[in-house]
Motif scaffolding. Structure first.
Motif, PDB file in Angstrom:
ATOM      1  N   MET A 144     -13.651 -21.658 -15.966  1.00  0.00           N
ATOM      2  CA  MET A 144     -12.587 -20.669 -15.033  1.00  0.00           C
ATOM      3  C   MET A 144     -12.540 -21.956 -13.493  1.00  0.00           C
ATOM      4  O   MET A 144     -11.351 -22.425 -13.123  1.00  0.00           O
ATOM      5  CB  MET A 144     -13.792 -20.104 -14.210  1.00  0.00           C
ATOM      6  CG  MET A 144     -13.809 -18.884 -15.337  1.00  0.00           C
ATOM      7  SD  MET A 144     -14.670 -16.673 -14.908  1.00  0.00           S
ATOM      8  CE  MET A 144     -13.706 -16.603 -13.656  1.00  0.00           C
TER       9      MET A 144
ATOM     10  N   ARG B   8      -8.138 -19.315 -19.944  1.00  0.00           N
ATOM     11  CA  ARG B   8      -7.843 -17.759 -19.439  1.00  0.00           C
ATOM     12  C   ARG B   8      -8.794 -16.926 -20.479  1.00  0.00           C
ATOM     13  O   ARG B   8      -9.478 -16.382 -20.248  1.00  0.00           O
ATOM     14  CB  ARG B   8      -7.346 -17.615 -19.123  1.00  0.00           C
ATOM     15  CG  ARG B   8      -6.813 -16.149 -18.033  1.00  0.00           C
ATOM     16  CD  ARG B   8      -5.488 -16.510 -16.951  1.00  0.00           C
ATOM     17  NE  ARG B   8      -5.693 -17.543 -16.513  1.00  0.00           N
ATOM     18  CZ  ARG B   8      -4.468 -18.402 -16.808  1.00  0.00           C
ATOM     19  NH1 ARG B   8      -3.784 -18.257 -17.534  1.00  0.00           N
ATOM     20  NH2 ARG B   8      -3.953 -19.337 -15.845  1.00  0.00           N
ATOM     21  N   LYS B   9      -8.316 -16.965 -21.905  1.00  0.00           N
ATOM     22  CA  LYS B   9      -8.588 -15.869 -23.128  1.00  0.00           C
ATOM     23  C   LYS B   9      -9.822 -16.177 -23.258  1.00  0.00           C
ATOM     24  O   LYS B   9     -11.010 -14.920 -23.099  1.00  0.00           O
ATOM     25  CB  LYS B   9      -7.630 -16.668 -24.347  1.00  0.00           C
ATOM     26  CG  LYS B   9      -7.907 -14.937 -25.119  1.00  0.00           C
ATOM     27  CD  LYS B   9      -6.753 -16.006 -26.251  1.00  0.00           C
ATOM     28  CE  LYS B   9      -7.148 -14.554 -27.305  1.00  0.00           C
ATOM     29  NZ  LYS B   9      -6.041 -14.997 -28.357  1.00  0.00           N
TER      30      LYS B   9
ATOM     31  N   SER C 257     -12.176 -17.095 -21.235  1.00  0.00           N
ATOM     32  CA  SER C 257     -13.282 -17.105 -19.810  1.00  0.00           C
ATOM     33  C   SER C 257     -13.684 -15.616 -19.716  1.00  0.00           C
ATOM     34  O   SER C 257     -14.168 -14.634 -19.701  1.00  0.00           O
ATOM     35  CB  SER C 257     -12.653 -16.786 -18.810  1.00  0.00           C
ATOM     36  OG  SER C 257     -12.714 -18.667 -18.859  1.00  0.00           O
ATOM     37  N   LYS C 258     -11.887 -14.559 -20.337  1.00  0.00           N
ATOM     38  CA  LYS C 258     -11.875 -13.236 -20.206  1.00  0.00           C
ATOM     39  C   LYS C 258     -12.714 -12.986 -20.620  1.00  0.00           C
ATOM     40  O   LYS C 258     -12.953 -11.325 -20.606  1.00  0.00           O
ATOM     41  CB  LYS C 258     -10.598 -12.703 -20.312  1.00  0.00           C
ATOM     42  CG  LYS C 258      -9.713 -12.724 -19.185  1.00  0.00           C
ATOM     43  CD  LYS C 258      -8.258 -12.644 -19.162  1.00  0.00           C
ATOM     44  CE  LYS C 258      -7.352 -12.928 -17.579  1.00  0.00           C
ATOM     45  NZ  LYS C 258      -5.976 -12.373 -17.670  1.00  0.00           N
ATOM     46  N   LYS C 259     -12.392 -13.001 -22.241  1.00  0.00           N
ATOM     47  CA  LYS C 259     -13.513 -12.080 -23.358  1.00  0.00           C
ATOM     48  C   LYS C 259     -14.992 -12.079 -22.975  1.00  0.00           C
ATOM     49  O   LYS C 259     -15.352 -11.611 -23.425  1.00  0.00           O
ATOM     50  CB  LYS C 259     -13.017 -13.070 -23.822  1.00  0.00           C
ATOM     51  CG  LYS C 259     -13.384 -12.722 -26.728  1.00  0.00           C
ATOM     52  CD  LYS C 259     -12.314 -13.545 -26.874  1.00  0.00           C
ATOM     53  CE  LYS C 259     -13.325 -12.146 -28.304  1.00  0.00           C
ATOM     54  NZ  LYS C 259     -12.692 -13.295 -29.619  1.00  0.00           N
TER      55      LYS C 259
ATOM     56  N   ILE D  44     -15.521  -9.647 -20.250  1.00  0.00           N
ATOM     57  CA  ILE D  44     -15.653  -8.555 -20.959  1.00  0.00           C
ATOM     58  C   ILE D  44     -16.778  -8.181 -21.068  1.00  0.00           C
ATOM     59  O   ILE D  44     -17.349  -7.081 -21.585  1.00  0.00           O
ATOM     60  CB  ILE D  44     -14.481  -8.458 -22.067  1.00  0.00           C
ATOM     61  CG1 ILE D  44     -12.978  -8.445 -20.598  1.00  0.00           C
ATOM     62  CG2 ILE D  44     -15.079  -6.714 -21.783  1.00  0.00           C
ATOM     63  CD1 ILE D  44     -12.229  -7.677 -21.740  1.00  0.00           C
TER      64      ILE D  44
ATOM     65  N   LYS E 230     -15.718  -8.886 -13.388  1.00  0.00           N
ATOM     66  CA  LYS E 230     -14.304  -8.676 -13.913  1.00  0.00           C
ATOM     67  C   LYS E 230     -14.031  -9.604 -13.377  1.00  0.00           C
ATOM     68  O   LYS E 230     -14.261 -10.792 -12.789  1.00  0.00           O
ATOM     69  CB  LYS E 230     -13.642  -8.146 -12.401  1.00  0.00           C
ATOM     70  CG  LYS E 230     -14.195  -7.002 -13.052  1.00  0.00           C
ATOM     71  CD  LYS E 230     -13.544  -5.324 -12.590  1.00  0.00           C
ATOM     72  CE  LYS E 230     -13.728  -4.129 -12.694  1.00  0.00           C
ATOM     73  NZ  LYS E 230     -13.939  -3.059 -12.283  1.00  0.00           N
ATOM     74  N   TYR E 231     -12.933 -10.779 -14.021  1.00  0.00           N
ATOM     75  CA  TYR E 231     -12.095 -12.195 -14.296  1.00  0.00           C
ATOM     76  C   TYR E 231     -11.331 -12.099 -12.991  1.00  0.00           C
ATOM     77  O   TYR E 231     -12.089 -13.305 -11.852  1.00  0.00           O
ATOM     78  CB  TYR E 231     -11.517 -12.457 -15.506  1.00  0.00           C
ATOM     79  CG  TYR E 231     -10.460 -13.389 -14.980  1.00  0.00           C
ATOM     80  CD1 TYR E 231     -11.044 -14.890 -15.732  1.00  0.00           C
ATOM     81  CD2 TYR E 231      -8.938 -14.045 -14.800  1.00  0.00           C
ATOM     82  CE1 TYR E 231     -10.273 -16.491 -15.560  1.00  0.00           C
ATOM     83  CE2 TYR E 231      -8.676 -14.422 -14.654  1.00  0.00           C
ATOM     84  CZ  TYR E 231      -9.076 -16.451 -15.829  1.00  0.00           C
ATOM     85  OH  TYR E 231      -8.404 -17.548 -15.181  1.00  0.00           O
ATOM     86  N   ASP E 232     -10.726 -11.719 -12.464  1.00  0.00           N
ATOM     87  CA  ASP E 232      -9.728 -11.696 -11.565  1.00  0.00           C
ATOM     88  C   ASP E 232     -11.046 -11.721 -10.466  1.00  0.00           C
ATOM     89  O   ASP E 232     -10.421 -12.362  -9.371  1.00  0.00           O
ATOM     90  CB  ASP E 232      -8.842 -10.070 -10.788  1.00  0.00           C
ATOM     91  CG  ASP E 232      -8.602 -10.055 -12.706  1.00  0.00           C
ATOM     92  OD1 ASP E 232      -7.417 -11.010 -12.537  1.00  0.00           O
ATOM     93  OD2 ASP E 232      -7.456  -9.502 -12.772  1.00  0.00           O
TER      94      ASP E 232
END
Length: 86
Positions: free
Chosen positions: A38, A63-64, A66-68, A71, A76-78
């Motif tokens: 990130m 990004r994919k 990190s988000k995975k 989750i 929360k990524y954001d």
């Protein structure tokens, strides 16, 4: 931008020359590879904003990843990415 692993992540060792200076500490509950990945996303988007077409693919993969990972941890990524400042 360092050596990206096949899963889209980066390690501290692979990016310490890219991200010079103080590297923000890893938040509690966040795996180091996710946090470092990130940091790379934020750093590259800030420092190389005019070369977006060059980094779009590897940042998208990062990004994919990190988000995975977040989750699975119910994070929360954001929310987390907004805390990163350089």
């Amino acid at each position: 931008a360092g050596v990206q692993k096949a899963n889209g992540s980066f390690t501290l060792e692979s990016v310490k020359d890219l991200i010079k200076g103080n590297i923000p500490p890893t938040p509690d509950g966040v795996p180091e590879d996710v946090w470092i990945t990130m940091l790379v996303i934020v750093y590259v988007e800030k420092e190389f904003s005019k070369e977006k077409d060059i980094f779009e693919l590897f940042i998208g993969k990062a990004r994919k990843f990190s988000k995975k990972a977040l989750i699975k941890l119910k994070l929360k990524y954001d929310d987390l990415i907004k805390t990163i400042k350089f």
